[in-house]
Scaffold this motif. Structure first.
Motif, short mmCIF file in Angstrom:
data_model
loop_
_atom_site.label_atom_id
_atom_site.label_comp_id
_atom_site.label_asym_id
_atom_site.label_seq_id
_atom_site.Cartn_x
_atom_site.Cartn_y
_atom_site.Cartn_z
N ARG A 195 39.29 144.11 -0.10
CA ARG A 195 39.37 142.70 1.04
C ARG A 195 39.55 143.65 2.50
O ARG A 195 38.41 143.09 3.40
CB ARG A 195 40.41 141.83 0.77
CG ARG A 195 40.24 141.20 -0.44
CD ARG A 195 41.28 139.96 -0.25
NE ARG A 195 42.42 140.45 -0.32
CZ ARG A 195 43.56 140.66 -1.44
NH1 ARG A 195 42.85 140.70 -2.56
NH2 ARG A 195 44.55 141.29 -1.33
N LEU A 196 40.12 144.62 2.37
CA LEU A 196 40.36 145.37 3.67
C LEU A 196 39.08 145.95 4.07
O LEU A 196 38.70 146.13 5.40
CB LEU A 196 41.58 146.28 3.59
CG LEU A 196 43.00 145.71 3.67
CD1 LEU A 196 43.94 146.80 3.43
CD2 LEU A 196 43.18 145.00 4.68
N TYR A 197 38.43 146.72 3.14
CA TYR A 197 37.16 147.57 3.38
C TYR A 197 36.18 146.68 3.97
O TYR A 197 35.43 146.74 4.93
CB TYR A 197 36.73 148.04 2.19
CG TYR A 197 35.67 149.26 2.08
CD1 TYR A 197 36.11 150.56 2.23
CD2 TYR A 197 34.54 148.77 2.27
CE1 TYR A 197 35.15 151.58 2.42
CE2 TYR A 197 33.42 149.82 2.32
CZ TYR A 197 33.74 151.03 2.28
OH TYR A 197 32.65 151.83 2.39
N PHE A 237 41.50 153.00 7.62
CA PHE A 237 40.10 153.37 7.57
C PHE A 237 39.84 154.35 8.69
O PHE A 237 38.95 155.33 8.59
CB PHE A 237 39.31 152.21 7.55
CG PHE A 237 39.37 151.46 6.25
CD1 PHE A 237 39.18 151.76 5.08
CD2 PHE A 237 40.12 150.09 6.10
CE1 PHE A 237 39.14 151.10 3.72
CE2 PHE A 237 40.07 149.61 5.01
CZ PHE A 237 39.75 149.97 3.83
N ASP A 238 40.36 153.81 9.82
CA ASP A 238 40.18 154.81 11.34
C ASP A 238 40.99 156.03 11.23
O ASP A 238 40.56 156.91 11.72
CB ASP A 238 40.68 153.86 12.37
CG ASP A 238 39.82 152.62 12.78
OD1 ASP A 238 38.81 152.63 12.30
OD2 ASP A 238 40.26 151.46 13.49
N ALA A 239 41.87 156.07 10.62
CA ALA A 239 42.72 157.09 10.63
C ALA A 239 41.90 158.25 9.27
O ALA A 239 42.11 159.60 9.84
CB ALA A 239 44.05 157.07 9.77
N ILE A 240 41.06 157.93 8.41
CA ILE A 240 40.42 158.93 7.69
C ILE A 240 38.95 158.72 8.10
O ILE A 240 38.29 159.47 7.30
CB ILE A 240 40.71 158.46 6.37
CG1 ILE A 240 40.23 157.30 5.77
CG2 ILE A 240 42.25 158.61 5.97
CD1 ILE A 240 40.37 156.74 4.23
N ALA A 241 38.49 158.13 8.96
CA ALA A 241 37.21 157.92 9.37
C ALA A 241 36.37 159.21 9.65
O ALA A 241 35.14 159.62 9.31
CB ALA A 241 36.90 156.97 10.52
N ALA A 242 37.10 160.27 10.17
CA ALA A 242 36.56 161.55 10.47
C ALA A 242 36.53 162.53 9.63
O ALA A 242 35.88 163.60 9.72
CB ALA A 242 37.37 162.11 11.78
#
Length: 255
Positions: free
Chosen positions: A26-28, A67-72
């Protein structure tokens, strides 16, 4: 809320409206605009061990900000950052899927773990039922002597034969001496257990050698006995099977 239910002795798939995605999905979907398969976070479908992307999401606190924290990061080591892959509908958890060659990771036919497929030879159609345990279901499980929470959300795999459900299967985690392992629990349409198999015991090899598995055959999912020795590997297996049975029962069996 509509529920999945049985009619008479046959397991039927009713038209239902349920919370059909685990929290991660759901978050994704909220972040990237589409629902991922379980293979985004798991090595072999829902209930199996986490892959590198799943571990990264877990370590980043498993919330929307993760998601933003691990995006890179490039969790799967394929040369593309997680965020870029996710936005392109490629699997950030698999090096076989890239923005240039996404593969079939979002194909429903590929969402079924190999262990589940082996349990149902000849069946090629499945309905995965992903759902969050509600407060009412948690209370019903407690009445069965099983403590569960929303964190125990899982995927129930329903094999379809001749248009009808042939039974259920679920992969559940277990723990022995703080080390995780995984089991497959399979039932017939009446929720009677037909087999329990170890599916990933690399951390607890003695679980693969246990002789307790055959004893679950024929037990009703809601009536698996409590472990006699909770501190033993057999006790850890029994506790996991009892929890699996309770999850199947409260999710699929109407009161």
């Amino acid at each position: 809320m509509h529920r999945y239910s049985w009619a008479g002795l046959a397991l039927l798939l009713a038209a239902a409206q349920v919370q059909a995605e685990p929290a991660f999905a759901r978050l994704y979907k909220g972040k990237y605009g589409y629902a991922p398969s379980c293979n985004a976070c798991h090595k072999d479908g829902g209930g199996s061990p986490l892959n590198a992307y799943g571990e990264a999401f877990k370590n980043a606190r498993m919330n929307a900000a993760a998601f933003d924290a691990i995006a890179a990061q490039d969790s799967d080591g394929d040369g593309f950052p997680n965020g870029e892959e996710a936005r392109a509908q490629a699997n950030p958890g698999s090096a076989r899927s890239t923005p240039k060659n996404k593969g079939d990771w979002l194909d429903t036919a590929n969402l079924i773990p190999k262990e589940v497929q082996k349990a149902w030879p000849g069946i090629t159609s499945y309905k995965p039922l992903d759902a969050v345990l509600t407060a009412k279901e948690i209370a019903r499980a407690q009445a069965l002597g099983v403590t569960v929470s929303a964190k125990d959300e899982n995927t129930i795999y329903v094999p379809i034969r001749d248009g009808k459900a042939a039974g259920t299967a679920i992969i559940v985690p277990a723990e022995y001496k703080a080390k995780p392992f995984f089991l497959l629990v399979v039932t017939d349409p009446k929720l009677v257990i037909t087999q329990v198999l170890p599916v990933n015991t690399k951390n607890v090899p003695e679980a693969a050698r246990s002789g307790v598995y055959a004893g679950f055959k024929g037990a009703n999912a809601a009536q698996v006995p409590a472990p006699k020795d909770a501190a033993s590997v057999d006790g850890a297996i029994t506790a996991a099977v009892k929890k699996a049975g309770a999850i199947l029962y409260v999710r699929l069996k109407q009161e």
